[in-house]
Design an enzyme around this catalytic site. Sequence first.
Site, PDB file in Angstrom:
ATOM      1  N   LYS A  16      -4.006  -4.849   7.102  1.00 18.64           N
ATOM      2  CA  LYS A  16      -5.408  -4.564   7.445  1.00 18.64           C
ATOM      3  C   LYS A  16      -5.750  -4.910   8.887  1.00 18.64           C
ATOM      4  CE  LYS A  16      -7.156  -8.940   5.547  1.00 18.64           C
ATOM      5  NZ  LYS A  16      -8.096  -9.567   4.582  1.00 18.64           N
ATOM      6  N   ARG A  70     -15.079 -16.814  -3.197  1.00 21.03           N
ATOM      7  CA  ARG A  70     -15.149 -15.410  -2.844  1.00 21.03           C
ATOM      8  C   ARG A  70     -14.854 -14.653  -4.138  1.00 21.03           C
ATOM      9  NH1 ARG A  70     -11.723 -12.410   1.915  1.00 21.03           N
ATOM     10  NH2 ARG A  70     -10.345 -11.959   0.161  1.00 21.03           N
TER      11      ARG A  70
END
Length: 357
Positions: free
Chosen positions: A39, A132
């Site tokens: 990414k 998260r």
Amino acid sequence: MIKVRYPCVEISLDKIKHNTREIVELCKRNNINVTGVTKVFCGEPKIAKTMVEGGVQILADSRIENLIKLKEINVPKMLLRLPMISQADEVIKYSDISLNSELNIIKELSKKAVEQNKEHKIILMVDLGDLREGIFDEEEIFFVVSEILKLDGIKLIGIGTNLTCYGGVIPKYENLSKLVKIKMNIEKKFNIELDIISGGNSSSLYLLKAGEMPKKINQLRLGESIVLGRETAYGESIENTYDDCFKLIVEIIEIKEKPSVPIGEIGMDAFGNKPTFIDKGIMKRAICAIGKQDVDLGDIIPYDKNIEILGESSDHLILDITKCEKNYEVGDNVEFKLTYGGILKVMTSEYVKKNFV
């Protein structure tokens, strides 16, 4: 001869391959397989292929758009970010594995997998306290597993966790051991075998050096450690790796001697902030053709230690070159090391050219 256009990021594929091999071997000695995370460089296929050549067994990205770029590379692909229901069809089409925590999304993936006549593998995410993604309550984990096992087109292959990215929680033997225990409890309760315990990202690497990684952790999802040669729990360098696989090169478009403090009433800058200045007298200032649209000044480190970064606007970077031994001229280049955030931004910017060396 190809003319280099600036600003550009210079990418050393040899250094990336070297780093990948070193880290894959480190993990291999601890019976851990490496999933290479793409990414930060936006799924650039040349870099992803280099990581595969270096030994990664799976390529992973948080965005479907990047996985599409990687479809010609013959290794399994993993979607890192929890899938969106609106992209369920593409998730099945372009990824072999996805990380999940929401049962409704998993059910939608099941429908799309059946429609495409595919079996899609999932890793169920567990929240160990970083807050998260992931299921926090163990009873909910058991319920979700029971429902997953009823679905067609879906295969539960393991559980995983993510640490440090949001809450900054450091991976420890104690919290990762909880993940191992949950995996064993799932297997016992449902009489199944899970192949994977995915123990996090580059922040988990320091446990290998310390000899504190729980032995049943068998997968890590690694990106920053490969491109910057460091673990991310404490920011320590990994032995025998490079930290300069990516180099930013920009061009000087103005050099003038000017005061160090603007003249007149100070209001807001272009981004709505009121700047402050220190009076250092007249200084030799260089303007370079790059700005906030391409990279944040906190993410670049000049190779010339005598350069001081003064600030930037949308498309101008302003430097103090007063103390530089080199006599910089308009048209000269200035080189910078990049942080992880810097690599992410320059690789995302369409205005920064990508040169492979």
